[in-house]
Design a protein around this motif. Sequence first.
Motif, PDB file in Angstrom:
ATOM      1  N   LEU A  33      35.771 -11.022  23.677  1.00 17.87           N
ATOM      2  CA  LEU A  33      36.999 -10.391  23.185  1.00 17.87           C
ATOM      3  C   LEU A  33      38.256 -10.940  23.857  1.00 17.87           C
ATOM      4  CD1 LEU A  33      35.756  -6.680  23.177  1.00 17.87           C
ATOM      5  CD2 LEU A  33      36.048  -8.184  21.202  1.00 17.87           C
ATOM      6  N   LEU A  60      38.945 -10.308  27.030  1.00 15.91           N
ATOM      7  CA  LEU A  60      39.370  -9.216  27.907  1.00 15.91           C
ATOM      8  C   LEU A  60      38.641  -9.300  29.241  1.00 15.91           C
ATOM      9  CD1 LEU A  60      39.068  -6.194  25.434  1.00 15.91           C
ATOM     10  CD2 LEU A  60      41.167  -7.375  26.102  1.00 15.91           C
ATOM     11  N   SER A 115      38.802  -4.005  31.644  1.00 13.82           N
ATOM     12  CA  SER A 115      39.409  -3.458  30.421  1.00 13.82           C
ATOM     13  C   SER A 115      38.336  -2.877  29.510  1.00 13.82           C
ATOM     14  CB  SER A 115      40.191  -4.536  29.673  1.00 13.82           C
ATOM     15  OG  SER A 115      41.290  -4.970  30.435  1.00 13.82           O
ATOM     16  N   ILE A 128      38.006   1.142  28.442  1.00 14.68           N
ATOM     17  CA  ILE A 128      37.918   1.583  27.044  1.00 14.68           C
ATOM     18  C   ILE A 128      36.632   2.370  26.833  1.00 14.68           C
ATOM     19  CG2 ILE A 128      37.606   0.772  24.662  1.00 14.68           C
ATOM     20  CD1 ILE A 128      39.646  -1.482  25.384  1.00 14.68           C
ATOM     21  N   PRO A 155      42.058   2.435  22.842  1.00 15.20           N
ATOM     22  CA  PRO A 155      42.340   1.128  22.267  1.00 15.20           C
ATOM     23  C   PRO A 155      43.185   1.245  20.997  1.00 15.20           C
ATOM     24  CG  PRO A 155      40.096   1.777  21.762  1.00 15.20           C
ATOM     25  CD  PRO A 155      40.673   2.837  22.662  1.00 15.20           C
ATOM     26  N   SER A 156      43.986   0.224  20.750  1.00 14.00           N
ATOM     27  CA  SER A 156      44.748   0.171  19.502  1.00 14.00           C
ATOM     28  C   SER A 156      43.786  -0.070  18.347  1.00 14.00           C
ATOM     29  CB  SER A 156      45.766  -0.975  19.569  1.00 14.00           C
ATOM     30  OG  SER A 156      45.070  -2.213  19.626  1.00 14.00           O
ATOM     31  N   SER A 178      43.887  -2.519  16.265  1.00 10.87           N
ATOM     32  CA  SER A 178      43.511  -3.938  16.242  1.00 10.87           C
ATOM     33  C   SER A 178      42.460  -4.234  17.309  1.00 10.87           C
ATOM     34  CB  SER A 178      44.731  -4.841  16.412  1.00 10.87           C
ATOM     35  OG  SER A 178      45.384  -4.579  17.629  1.00 10.87           O
ATOM     36  N   ARG A 179      42.563  -3.608  18.452  1.00  5.12           N
ATOM     37  CA  ARG A 179      41.560  -3.796  19.507  1.00  5.12           C
ATOM     38  C   ARG A 179      40.233  -3.177  19.072  1.00  5.12           C
ATOM     39  NH1 ARG A 179      42.963  -4.814  24.828  1.00  5.12           N
ATOM     40  NH2 ARG A 179      43.979  -6.513  23.750  1.00  5.12           N
ATOM     41  N   MET A 228      38.519  -5.534  16.831  1.00  2.14           N
ATOM     42  CA  MET A 228      37.895  -6.619  17.590  1.00  2.14           C
ATOM     43  C   MET A 228      36.553  -6.177  18.162  1.00  2.14           C
ATOM     44  SD  MET A 228      41.264  -8.088  19.616  1.00  2.14           S
ATOM     45  CE  MET A 228      40.272  -8.816  20.897  1.00  2.14           C
TER      46      MET A 228
END
Length: 117
Positions: free
Chosen positions: A37, A39, A43, A47, A54-55, A57-58, A61
């Motif tokens: 990812l 990341l 991170s 999460i 997370p957003s 978009s995240r 992913m």
Amino acid sequence: MPTDSNWSSRITEKVGKRLAERRKELGLSQATLGERLGLEKESVSRIESGKIAPSLSRLAMFCDALNLSFEELLMDVSTHPSDSAKALIASLEDLSPRQRDIVLRAARNLAALLRDE
């Protein structure tokens, strides 16, 4: 929608837990998933533990890397009764008709018992 001020953090925790479960199902470490990812392992850990939300978009992913649809992810963490029913139905897909009948009868009987409490 619930008005409980902790509702959002509970959803964030449930989403993180589901992502961690799926990662483990695939035999991936947090470090390996993080590499995929782009990341840091920390991170991924934050999460998965629900410490950060997370957003979208995240989340996309994560779902892509874990071969998990948004629907599967959100259905598993939703508190809406129809989503729970959909998750239950999905869990029966690989059972034979006879096995599904056994599960459905048991669920109906259990629901009746719980209503009578």
